[in-house]
Design a protein around this motif. Structure first.
Motif, PDB file in Angstrom:
ATOM      1  N   ILE A   9      32.670 -21.302 -62.190  1.00  0.00           N
ATOM      2  CA  ILE A   9      33.942 -21.738 -61.585  1.00  0.00           C
ATOM      3  C   ILE A   9      33.749 -22.323 -60.188  1.00  0.00           C
ATOM      4  O   ILE A   9      34.340 -23.344 -59.845  1.00  0.00           O
ATOM      5  CB  ILE A   9      34.963 -20.573 -61.547  1.00  0.00           C
ATOM      6  N   PHE A  10      32.896 -21.669 -59.373  1.00  0.00           N
ATOM      7  CA  PHE A  10      32.784 -22.085 -57.962  1.00  0.00           C
ATOM      8  C   PHE A  10      31.492 -22.842 -57.636  1.00  0.00           C
ATOM      9  O   PHE A  10      31.287 -23.243 -56.492  1.00  0.00           O
ATOM     10  CB  PHE A  10      32.923 -20.867 -57.045  1.00  0.00           C
ATOM     11  N   GLY A  11      30.629 -23.018 -58.635  1.00  0.00           N
ATOM     12  CA  GLY A  11      29.390 -23.773 -58.419  1.00  0.00           C
ATOM     13  C   GLY A  11      29.334 -25.015 -59.272  1.00  0.00           C
ATOM     14  O   GLY A  11      29.300 -26.142 -58.776  1.00  0.00           O
ATOM     15  N   PHE A  12      29.367 -24.818 -60.595  1.00  0.00           N
ATOM     16  CA  PHE A  12      29.239 -25.946 -61.522  1.00  0.00           C
ATOM     17  C   PHE A  12      30.446 -26.881 -61.497  1.00  0.00           C
ATOM     18  O   PHE A  12      30.278 -28.096 -61.390  1.00  0.00           O
ATOM     19  CB  PHE A  12      29.030 -25.446 -62.963  1.00  0.00           C
ATOM     20  N   ILE A  13      31.656 -26.303 -61.603  1.00  0.00           N
ATOM     21  CA  ILE A  13      32.856 -27.157 -61.651  1.00  0.00           C
ATOM     22  C   ILE A  13      32.981 -28.008 -60.374  1.00  0.00           C
ATOM     23  O   ILE A  13      33.137 -29.230 -60.460  1.00  0.00           O
ATOM     24  CB  ILE A  13      34.138 -26.328 -61.948  1.00  0.00           C
ATOM     25  N   PRO A  14      32.844 -27.399 -59.145  1.00  0.00           N
ATOM     26  CA  PRO A  14      32.862 -28.244 -57.943  1.00  0.00           C
ATOM     27  C   PRO A  14      31.789 -29.346 -57.965  1.00  0.00           C
ATOM     28  O   PRO A  14      32.062 -30.482 -57.576  1.00  0.00           O
ATOM     29  CB  PRO A  14      32.592 -27.249 -56.808  1.00  0.00           C
ATOM     30  N   PHE A  15      30.585 -28.999 -58.459  1.00  0.00           N
ATOM     31  CA  PHE A  15      29.491 -29.979 -58.515  1.00  0.00           C
ATOM     32  C   PHE A  15      29.872 -31.161 -59.404  1.00  0.00           C
ATOM     33  O   PHE A  15      29.658 -32.322 -59.039  1.00  0.00           O
ATOM     34  CB  PHE A  15      28.218 -29.288 -59.031  1.00  0.00           C
ATOM     35  N   PHE A  16      30.465 -30.877 -60.568  1.00  0.00           N
ATOM     36  CA  PHE A  16      30.866 -31.959 -61.466  1.00  0.00           C
ATOM     37  C   PHE A  16      32.014 -32.776 -60.884  1.00  0.00           C
ATOM     38  O   PHE A  16      32.060 -33.995 -61.050  1.00  0.00           O
ATOM     39  CB  PHE A  16      31.226 -31.414 -62.856  1.00  0.00           C
ATOM     40  N   VAL A  17      32.923 -32.119 -60.163  1.00  0.00           N
ATOM     41  CA  VAL A  17      34.028 -32.841 -59.504  1.00  0.00           C
ATOM     42  C   VAL A  17      33.453 -33.809 -58.459  1.00  0.00           C
ATOM     43  O   VAL A  17      33.892 -34.963 -58.351  1.00  0.00           O
ATOM     44  CB  VAL A  17      35.040 -31.859 -58.860  1.00  0.00           C
ATOM     45  N   ILE A  18      32.442 -33.334 -57.695  1.00  0.00           N
ATOM     46  CA  ILE A  18      31.788 -34.186 -56.683  1.00  0.00           C
ATOM     47  C   ILE A  18      31.129 -35.394 -57.362  1.00  0.00           C
ATOM     48  O   ILE A  18      31.277 -36.534 -56.911  1.00  0.00           O
ATOM     49  CB  ILE A  18      30.755 -33.375 -55.856  1.00  0.00           C
ATOM     50  N   ILE A  19      30.396 -35.141 -58.465  1.00  0.00           N
ATOM     51  CA  ILE A  19      29.713 -36.232 -59.179  1.00  0.00           C
ATOM     52  C   ILE A  19      30.724 -37.256 -59.701  1.00  0.00           C
ATOM     53  O   ILE A  19      30.563 -38.464 -59.500  1.00  0.00           O
ATOM     54  CB  ILE A  19      28.840 -35.678 -60.333  1.00  0.00           C
ATOM     55  N   ILE A  20      31.821 -36.765 -60.327  1.00  0.00           N
ATOM     56  CA  ILE A  20      32.848 -37.676 -60.864  1.00  0.00           C
ATOM     57  C   ILE A  20      33.486 -38.488 -59.735  1.00  0.00           C
ATOM     58  O   ILE A  20      33.685 -39.701 -59.858  1.00  0.00           O
ATOM     59  CB  ILE A  20      33.912 -36.886 -61.679  1.00  0.00           C
TER      60      ILE A  20
END
Length: 317
Positions: A206-217
């Motif tokens: 929730i707080f590592g992967f999802i933010p990372f994918f939001v940044i990439i998108i």
């Protein structure tokens, strides 16, 4: 009786870096310098953003919050390390202090991931949706987003650290690391750690992967928009507003992925310790430097402060 003794760990021994005696003081002063630079650099950013009208934009507001997270992280890790160098590299730390250190370490890392995501959303709106920017990224939204980020960080980490505090820890009471990280603590446990590991995995997603994918998108959209700008100077100008954020994200996530996601069998403990230094000690110091070097406004204000201090110094003499 022996089994009972095994479960009665009250103190943990952190082995630290095991540096040769003749260079211990040199390393101590190096880390002391790093700590001072971290605190001063991040306090400077917080002060400039709070008091200078030039920096009353969402990007700088999020940057000041990132500086708060960096100060929290450095203060959680470095004073203990410095103490260890003074007492021949061996630190004894109580279980409660060890879990507290883990808690604040995890809170600062979680909040950093969320704040970097907010900063990428800010850049996305500024570059891809400039007409809606002031309406969407208003003062109220910024405060709500920041308060939510910090609250979620404190609560999410609390869920699994409370569970860790209930674990029974067995011997040996030695951790070959310079701070109380999650894996070494769980390795001391003689209770079932499945629940803790499940909560940690959930929190990481929730707080590592999802933010990372939001940044990439966000950056995919930003790059597409930049390539639609006809002039090369225009492209460079727009991209320069993202370069510092992209650098910070790259450094933080690359080290976190290498330490926590790549299987540890092929890595020596020293490499793991060195990489842990990157995101616990080096990144908090580098963040204000990266933003100051890549940012004209910040550079100009810092130059002005230095010039004023020098003029004051010569005037007094």
């Amino acid at each position: 009786m022996n089994e009972e003794n095994k479960t009665m760990i009250t103190v943990i021994q952190l082995l630290g870096f095991q540096t040769p005696q003749n260079i211990t003081f040199l390393i101590f002063f190096l880390f002391l310098l790093l700590y001072c630079l971290t605190i001063c650099g991040n306090l400077l950013i917080i002060t400039l953003v709070s008091y200078s009208k030039t920096f009353h934009s969402p990007m700088y507001f999020f940057l000041s919050q990132l500086a708060v997270a960096d100060i929290l992280l450095a203060t959680d890790i470095l004073p203990n390390m410095l103490h260890a160098f003074l007492v021949e590299n061996i630190t004894f730390i109580s279980i409660s202090n060890c879990i507290t250190q883990l808690y604040f370490f995890a809170v600062s890392e979680t909040s950093e991931c969320l704040l970097l995501t907010l900063m990428s959303y800010d850049r996305y709106l500024a570059i891809c949706k400039p007409l809606h920017y002031t309406m969407l990224m208003n003062h109220r939204f910024c405060w709500k987003a920041v308060i939510t980020s910090w609250t979620l960080s404190f609560l999410a980490v609390l869920t699994y650290t409370l569970n860790i505090s209930k674990l029974q820890l067995c011997g040996p009471n030695i951790i070959d690391h310079f701070f109380c990280d999650l894996d070494p603590i769980l390795q001391l446990s003689c209770s079932n750690t499945t629940r803790v590991q499940l909560l940690v995995t959930l929190s990481t997603v929730i707080f590592g992967f999802i933010p990372f994918f939001v940044i990439i998108i966000s950056y995919v959209y930003i790059i597409v928009t930049i390539f639609e700008i006809p002039s090369i100077t225009g492209r460079q100008k727009v991209f320069s507003t993202c370069s510092s954020h992209l650098t910070v994200v790259s450094i933080l996530y690359s080290t976190l992925i290498f330490v926590y996601l790549i299987p540890s069998r092929g890595k020596s403990l020293n490499i793991k310790k060195f990489l842990s230094l990157m995101y616990t000690v080096v990144t908090p110091m580098l963040n204000p430097i990266i933003y100051s070097l890549r940012n004209k406004d910040l550079k100009n204000v810092v130059k002005r402060i230095i010039n004023n201090l020098l003029m004051l110094h010569f005037h007094n003499h």
